[in-house]
Design an enzyme around this catalytic site. Sequence first.
Site, PDB file in Angstrom:
ATOM      1  N   HIS A   1      14.542  37.782 -39.078  1.00 49.55           N
ATOM      2  CA  HIS A   1      14.705  36.796 -40.157  1.00 49.55           C
ATOM      3  C   HIS A   1      14.512  37.509 -41.500  1.00 49.55           C
ATOM      4  CE1 HIS A   1      14.531  32.401 -41.393  1.00 49.55           C
ATOM      5  NE2 HIS A   1      14.315  33.053 -42.526  1.00 49.55           N
TER       6      HIS A   1
ATOM      7  N   HIS B   1      16.763  37.866 -45.252  1.00 48.66           N
ATOM      8  CA  HIS B   1      17.922  37.465 -46.035  1.00 48.66           C
ATOM      9  C   HIS B   1      18.460  38.640 -46.853  1.00 48.66           C
ATOM     10  CE1 HIS B   1      17.721  33.151 -45.195  1.00 48.66           C
ATOM     11  NE2 HIS B   1      16.408  33.311 -45.183  1.00 48.66           N
TER      12      HIS B   1
ATOM     13  N   HIS C   1      17.718  27.343 -39.927  1.00 48.13           N
ATOM     14  CA  HIS C   1      16.376  27.151 -40.469  1.00 48.13           C
ATOM     15  C   HIS C   1      15.876  25.747 -40.117  1.00 48.13           C
ATOM     16  CE1 HIS C   1      17.302  30.690 -42.785  1.00 48.13           C
ATOM     17  NE2 HIS C   1      16.222  30.610 -43.524  1.00 48.13           N
TER      18      HIS C   1
ATOM     19  N   GLU D   1       9.838  24.630 -41.689  1.00 53.18           N
ATOM     20  CA  GLU D   1       8.946  25.228 -42.693  1.00 53.18           C
ATOM     21  C   GLU D   1       8.664  24.186 -43.769  1.00 53.18           C
ATOM     22  OE1 GLU D   1       8.254  29.340 -45.117  1.00 53.18           O
ATOM     23  OE2 GLU D   1      10.253  28.450 -45.328  1.00 53.18           O
TER      24      GLU D   1
ATOM     25  N   ASP E   1      11.393  37.437 -44.153  1.00 54.53           N
ATOM     26  CA  ASP E   1      12.117  36.431 -44.915  1.00 54.53           C
ATOM     27  C   ASP E   1      12.706  36.997 -46.203  1.00 54.53           C
ATOM     28  OD1 ASP E   1      13.213  33.985 -45.419  1.00 54.53           O
ATOM     29  OD2 ASP E   1      11.350  32.930 -45.806  1.00 54.53           O
ATOM     30  N   ASP E   2      11.917  37.077 -47.275  1.00 55.10           N
ATOM     31  CA  ASP E   2      12.409  37.526 -48.587  1.00 55.10           C
ATOM     32  C   ASP E   2      11.397  38.450 -49.259  1.00 55.10           C
ATOM     33  OD1 ASP E   2      14.945  35.973 -48.929  1.00 55.10           O
ATOM     34  OD2 ASP E   2      13.581  34.274 -48.705  1.00 55.10           O
TER      35      ASP E   2
END
Length: 339
Positions: free
Chosen positions: A13, A15, A199, A202, A280-281
Amino acid sequence: MRNLKTLPKAHLHLHFTGSMRVSTLADLAQEQGIRLPANLTDATALQVPAGERGWFRFQRAYDSARKVVRSEAAMRRVVREAAIDDAAEGSRRLELQIDPTSYAPFVGGITPALEIVLDEAALASTATGVEVAIIVAASRIRHPLDARTLARLSAKHAGNGPGQVIGFGLSNDERRGVTSKWSAAFNIARRAGLASVPHAGELLGPEHIREVVTHLRPTRLGHGVRAAEDSDLLARIVGAGIALEVCPTSNVQLGVYSSPDEVPLRRLSDAGAQIALSADDPLLFLARLNDQYQIARDQGFSDAELADFARDSITASMATLESKQKWLAEVDQWLASPA
């Protein structure tokens, strides 16, 4: 305690824009003559409150970062550096997520945008030893018909090897849109053999996860952490073999939990959930893959349990059986080595 950098693992996961190095963001902005917001350059991790206002702040920062990626060379650089950074953390497999729509205006359309990323993913795999495959993600803030176009494009490049599309996702604000309206796009992708990786779980809780599980039939859930709030739902997810791409730092920085200790890794693990820790990011949150394993270690997970997380990430990937068996043996070797 063993070195987390040498623990073989898969990263499921991450991006595309969010994978950028801060230094690369600054370089590309300078090349384009773009002035970046201070919160993207001051070495402070983005932290926002839960709720739509917090998400707006997050999305504004993300959009500002995305604006600097305006050429084929920039796109290739992002993919290549993501692979290099993953290799440094012991990652054997990276499944990088992108919505090619965002970059299409600068390279001639969504088809060349995707093909650029796939080509560089194959080159980066050879150069770094990390298998880089691609997930194409539709966005909840665009019309579901756009998702069908992306699904058809993804189907043309479907496969499980480096430089191929291995899954189809749905990202952006979980509160936007009606989940069932994206089912047609996911059906197109599923018929092509692509994994379903939307997604959910969350920003929103169990009810939303149920909608996604029912209508999009996920192979994995992007996040899914809030399934811990409903034991029946969690049992259903475990029973269905749906893996969770859990991103602890993201959960805290987006205000879902107030501290890393509150992320319910133990509850998910004890319930038998398959957990693939992910970053994630990292561009916005300033925490990479191994930081997520460190959070688990700080919660009291032993090296044997961290090895189980690594195994989960490998088995939940879309890599070939041969690759998975090789990496799982390497995890065993890591655990057998002296602490």
